[in-house]
Design a protein around this motif. Sequence first.
Motif, mmCIF file in Angstrom:
data_model
loop_
_atom_site.group_PDB
_atom_site.id
_atom_site.type_symbol
_atom_site.label_atom_id
_atom_site.label_comp_id
_atom_site.label_asym_id
_atom_site.label_seq_id
_atom_site.Cartn_x
_atom_site.Cartn_y
_atom_site.Cartn_z
ATOM 1 N N LEU B 94 0.847 -1.187 0.000
ATOM 2 C CA LEU B 94 0.000 0.000 0.000
ATOM 3 C C LEU B 94 0.881 1.237 0.000
ATOM 4 N N PHE B 95 0.368 2.298 -0.587
ATOM 5 C CA PHE B 95 1.086 3.571 -0.561
ATOM 6 C C PHE B 95 0.541 4.411 0.580
ATOM 7 N N GLU B 96 1.418 4.750 1.513
ATOM 8 C CA GLU B 96 0.959 5.448 2.709
ATOM 9 C C GLU B 96 0.456 6.846 2.396
ATOM 10 N N ALA B 97 0.995 7.464 1.350
ATOM 11 C CA ALA B 97 0.625 8.845 1.078
ATOM 12 C C ALA B 97 -0.659 8.954 0.232
ATOM 13 N N LEU B 98 -1.253 7.810 -0.144
ATOM 14 C CA LEU B 98 -2.509 7.840 -0.904
ATOM 15 C C LEU B 98 -3.650 7.384 -0.007
ATOM 16 N N VAL B 138 -3.907 6.113 3.898
ATOM 17 C CA VAL B 138 -3.440 4.822 4.409
ATOM 18 C C VAL B 138 -2.380 4.993 5.495
ATOM 19 N N GLY B 139 -1.563 6.052 5.357
ATOM 20 C CA GLY B 139 -0.539 6.297 6.372
ATOM 21 C C GLY B 139 -1.098 6.482 7.765
ATOM 22 N N ASP B 140 -2.359 6.896 7.863
ATOM 23 C CA ASP B 140 -2.962 7.128 9.179
ATOM 24 C C ASP B 140 -3.661 5.882 9.719
ATOM 25 N N ASN B 267 10.497 8.273 10.991
ATOM 26 C CA ASN B 267 9.723 7.926 9.798
ATOM 27 C C ASN B 267 8.457 8.792 9.763
ATOM 28 N N PRO B 268 8.153 9.437 8.622
ATOM 29 C CA PRO B 268 6.992 10.352 8.606
ATOM 30 C C PRO B 268 5.672 9.687 8.990
#
Lengths: 361, 511
Positions: B94-98, B138-140, B267-268
């Motif tokens: 998964l892409f965390e920023a999407l 997804v990052g959250d 890590n962001p």
Amino acid sequence: MFILEKRPTPSRFWTAATPVLAVILTMIAGGLMFAILGKDPVEAIRTIFWDPLFDPQFASYSRPQLLVKAGPLILIAIGLSLGFRAGIWNIGAEGQYIMGAIFGAAAGLAFYPSENRLIFPLMVVAGAFGGWVWAMIPAILRTRFRTNEILVSLLLVYVAQSLLASMALGALRSPEGGGFPGSRNLSQWPASANPELIAGTGMHWGVVAAFIAVIASYILLQRHILGFHIRLAGEAPRAARFAGVNPNRLVVLCMGISGALAGLAGLFEVTGPAGQISIDFNSGYGFTAIIVAFLGRLNPIGILLAGLLMALTYIGGELAQFMLGLPSAAIQAFQGMLLFFLLAVDMLGNYRIRLGFGRAA
Amino acid sequence: MTGTGEVLLRVEGLTKAYPGVVANSDVSFAVAPGEVHALLGENGAGKSTLVKMIYGLVKPDSGTMTLRGAAYAPAKPGSARQQGVAMVFQHFSLFEALNVAENVALGMQHPPRMRALASRIRQVSQDYGLPLDPDRLVGDLSAGERQRVEIIRCLLQDPKLLIMDEPTSVLTPQEVDILFQTLRQLSAEGTAILYISHKLEEIRALCDTATILRRGKVVATCTPREKSARDLAEMMVGETLTPPARSAKAKGAVALEVSGLSVRSPNPFGTALKNVSFSVRKGEILGIAGVAGNGQDELLLALSGELRTARDTIRINDAGCGDAGPNERRRAGLVAAPEERLGHAAAPDMSLTENALLSGASRKGLVSRGLIDWAATRAFAGQIVDRFDVRTPGIWVAARALSGGNLQKFVVGRELSQAPAIVVVNQPTWGVDASAAAAIRQALIDRAAEGAAVVVISQDLDELLEIADRFAALNGGRLTEPRPTQGLTVDEIGLMMGGAHGMEVAHHVHP
């Protein structure tokens, strides 16, 4: 169809064999290119690789040239290889090379016309310092402000070239030069000269320094914990931090070493083969050394051989231009092929090629 | 549930060999529509290779597969998906920023418009009791929620066979229950599930049939409910297992004390640690549980010295060292083994000898005046390999060539062989086969018995309950008050870990 399969452990054989394979492929492709240009490919290849060393007519001139040209390439490439191994990309060795020459020459000329024997050692130190200072700019900008050292070091090359022009026309211009650009001739002033140490070999102090650098870097990478940390940082940055490596310290160190060695190369060039600071005394060694570093697989012994090979293609290339009338662009393309094939066959160390047939989807 | 002799997928005589190992040898089994079929086996038993062949990622050397009676030989995952086979991987892609919907769209060949897709995601997530907001980044999301994204991505394809690779390793016990309800619902609707795991109780609770693999071969097929977990384990390992032995011993003075530790993640999308405090005595094992991504990595970095804090937030044997780097802490007696074996605990392309030097240099005196003593380093690497039963052709082998379990034994062995006063390990047995895991746990227990303070960060609750004296959980970067492990119930532990992350009502609508 070819299938690439990752090897569980990198192959030692192929790591050593790929440069040889790349040279052979370059000869084949280059020969084709020369054939298309209407030259006899065998003769062209022979003129480039064989005549400079063994032709009775040319060898006496070109054989010493081999070490003269290979010396600075090896010295610079050794410094670069340490950074490249650690993932620190100093692309601006050309600038550091120029700055080393300017600093070293200026430090010596300040004492002109003294004959003190300490002048040459002082110039050597000043040359290394000049290269080091120029490399510290991208290093500190990277560690402080996270700038990209590739861009900064590269752009500083152009600054250094402008400074070189200004020095050759201004501050360092020879008062006795009749208004022509260029400094006093350093190779003819005994206190600053970097002469040929053994007649007919091309061996000068810069070549000696290059051999010392090869040995020192070999020991550093094989036996010293710093060399281990450099390799570790390049292969697995997170593991390096786990091992206690401070990445910023490593950047400053690697940039510093490569800058100082490039500066040394510049100083030895300007006091020896080039003889004076002039607008174009630098012949692109700083950039070619990048190719040499990779051609030598970032390995000290490899770089030694690659430097000699690269010098040979330069000398042989000039000879081919002169003897066969090959355009200089063709020689450059030939050198470019060498790097291209090296990178292309590089994956054989880590992958094996299998013949296989994929099924239709 | 199980159909009357009807077969959805039949696998016959599948064989796949890699240079040096036969991953699968003549594997045959069949899955009926609606059946929950377990693939059980140790790491390295060939489960992953087997499902990769079914999913079209790996081409078998020989053997055949049939899907609904027709020959089935997917050349790539895309054609497997077209024929109704979907897979949820252990590691999410998964892409965390999407956001969720964008991530789902990326996996589709012809994604519909975003708004239509978002409403379909909402619909499917409601139908299957997997609440998910398509607009969230997804990052959250928590690890459990990320898994839901992967599951829903599969369900949108309306699969006939769903492959799940170790899906519960990132979930709290409550989340596991919810996942199982979803899987049972899918099974009732006729979707077959191929469930890969080495967690025996889960398989007994969920699966209709189990195919047990050992060293690439099918060794048994059984109905897991009719077997005890011990029977299953012994079939899987092929030997009798002994649980780790512990001797109750008085604990010594405090060796490691952490007070008010707050650090930001490097890590962001990492989790900051918030006011973490605990202490560990000599001879004691503190277990720290938590779902992945709740600050475990950051806690390990802060303890190992890769992240630095104020001097007195971390005290080793009563000396402040929060501002010290990894090697200073090693000299003070603290060793650490990070979770990620390749790339963090070990350099993949370096030999075992070089990897022994990586963290052993300072405590084992392998370097004098900057020069490496390679003979001593080789001896140290050889000693690790011998003492911890690392199966390798030699110490010159690159770390990446070792199997996960063997490399983990090497990494843990490397740290324990340095006679440490304090040991910190993150996920010591993740992805490690049962016998290697037992050996690693025993080694940690032995080291504690010799007087070391041990901190074990793990997502495997059974492991922590087995070896830890005291138990705490990380949740959103905060650590709960450590409690004695004895007498804790699974429900209490689940609540310490953050419950079901707001999913308690999920299945009430669809029983």
